[in-house]
Design a protein around this motif. Structure first.
Motif, PDB file in Angstrom:
ATOM      1  N   ASP A  80       0.818  -1.205   0.000  1.00  0.00           N
ATOM      2  CA  ASP A  80       0.000   0.000   0.000  1.00  0.00           C
ATOM      3  C   ASP A  80       0.860   1.267   0.000  1.00  0.00           C
ATOM      4  O   ASP A  80       0.583   2.216  -0.740  1.00  0.00           O
ATOM      5  CB  ASP A  80      -0.946  -0.015   1.204  1.00  0.00           C
ATOM      6  N   ALA A  81       1.906   1.300   0.806  1.00  0.00           N
ATOM      7  CA  ALA A  81       2.789   2.475   0.850  1.00  0.00           C
ATOM      8  C   ALA A  81       3.477   2.679  -0.501  1.00  0.00           C
ATOM      9  O   ALA A  81       3.655   3.813  -0.957  1.00  0.00           O
ATOM     10  CB  ALA A  81       3.825   2.321   1.959  1.00  0.00           C
ATOM     11  N   GLY A  82       3.842   1.606  -1.139  1.00  0.00           N
ATOM     12  CA  GLY A  82       4.471   1.695  -2.454  1.00  0.00           C
ATOM     13  C   GLY A  82       3.532   2.268  -3.500  1.00  0.00           C
ATOM     14  O   GLY A  82       3.938   3.070  -4.350  1.00  0.00           O
ATOM     15  N   PHE A  83       2.249   1.859  -3.443  1.00  0.00           N
ATOM     16  CA  PHE A  83       1.273   2.411  -4.380  1.00  0.00           C
ATOM     17  C   PHE A  83       1.041   3.893  -4.120  1.00  0.00           C
ATOM     18  O   PHE A  83       0.903   4.681  -5.057  1.00  0.00           O
ATOM     19  CB  PHE A  83      -0.051   1.645  -4.320  1.00  0.00           C
ATOM     20  N   ALA A  84       1.007   4.297  -2.861  1.00  0.00           N
ATOM     21  CA  ALA A  84       0.838   5.719  -2.538  1.00  0.00           C
ATOM     22  C   ALA A  84       2.026   6.517  -3.068  1.00  0.00           C
ATOM     23  O   ALA A  84       1.856   7.602  -3.644  1.00  0.00           O
ATOM     24  CB  ALA A  84       0.683   5.911  -1.035  1.00  0.00           C
ATOM     25  N   ALA A  85       3.223   5.990  -2.907  1.00  0.00           N
ATOM     26  CA  ALA A  85       4.422   6.664  -3.407  1.00  0.00           C
ATOM     27  C   ALA A  85       4.380   6.777  -4.936  1.00  0.00           C
ATOM     28  O   ALA A  85       4.759   7.811  -5.496  1.00  0.00           O
ATOM     29  CB  ALA A  85       5.678   5.912  -2.962  1.00  0.00           C
TER      30      ALA A  85
END
Length: 134
Positions: A80-85
């Motif tokens: 999820d953090a990677g997609f937000a980035a």
């Protein structure tokens, strides 16, 4: 017929369905086939709708797929953090003045987030640590 489509429940936007399926795939311990996704969603979508959504997500670069039997099994490319980035980077790349965007972003960070960003960027990013020789 209204909002119900063949007893499948109310129609939802494609983005909401993608988010729902992505969340399901991120929580899974292994790659999932369209049949497994259809079962886990609980009959909200037909098998062919799940295949279409998974294929579109794979085309967008959100998922990878590998053969499993007669189907493909799908896995998210990041968490999820990677997609937000990735979303943040996409927004930055779409703007002609990257410096202005980054400056406004930094100006609007809370003190806590600004300090965290300084730590993540390393000591060379902290002006207080860039003191020259005495």
């Amino acid at each position: 017929m209204g909002a119900d489509t063949h007893g499948r429940g109310p129609k939802r936007a494609n983005g909401a369905r993608e988010t729902q399926i992505l969340d399901l795939l991120q929580r899974a311990d292994t790659a999932l086939t369209p049949g497994e996704v259809t079962d886990l969603i609980g009959g909200e979508l037909t098998y062919s709708s799940v295949v279409t959504i998974l294929t579109r997500m794979q085309t967008k670069g959100l998922l990878t797929r590998s053969p499993r039997g007669r189907a493909y099994a799908y896995t998210p490319v990041t968490d999820d953090a990677g997609f937000a980035a990735r979303r943040m980077r996409t927004v930055l790349e779409e703007r002609p003045d990257r410096e202005a965007v980054l400056s406004r972003f930094a100006d609007e960070l809370s003190d806590t987030d600004a300090e965290l960003l300084r730590q993540l960027l390393g000591p060379e990013a902290d002006p207080a640590r860039q003191e020259g020789p005495a």
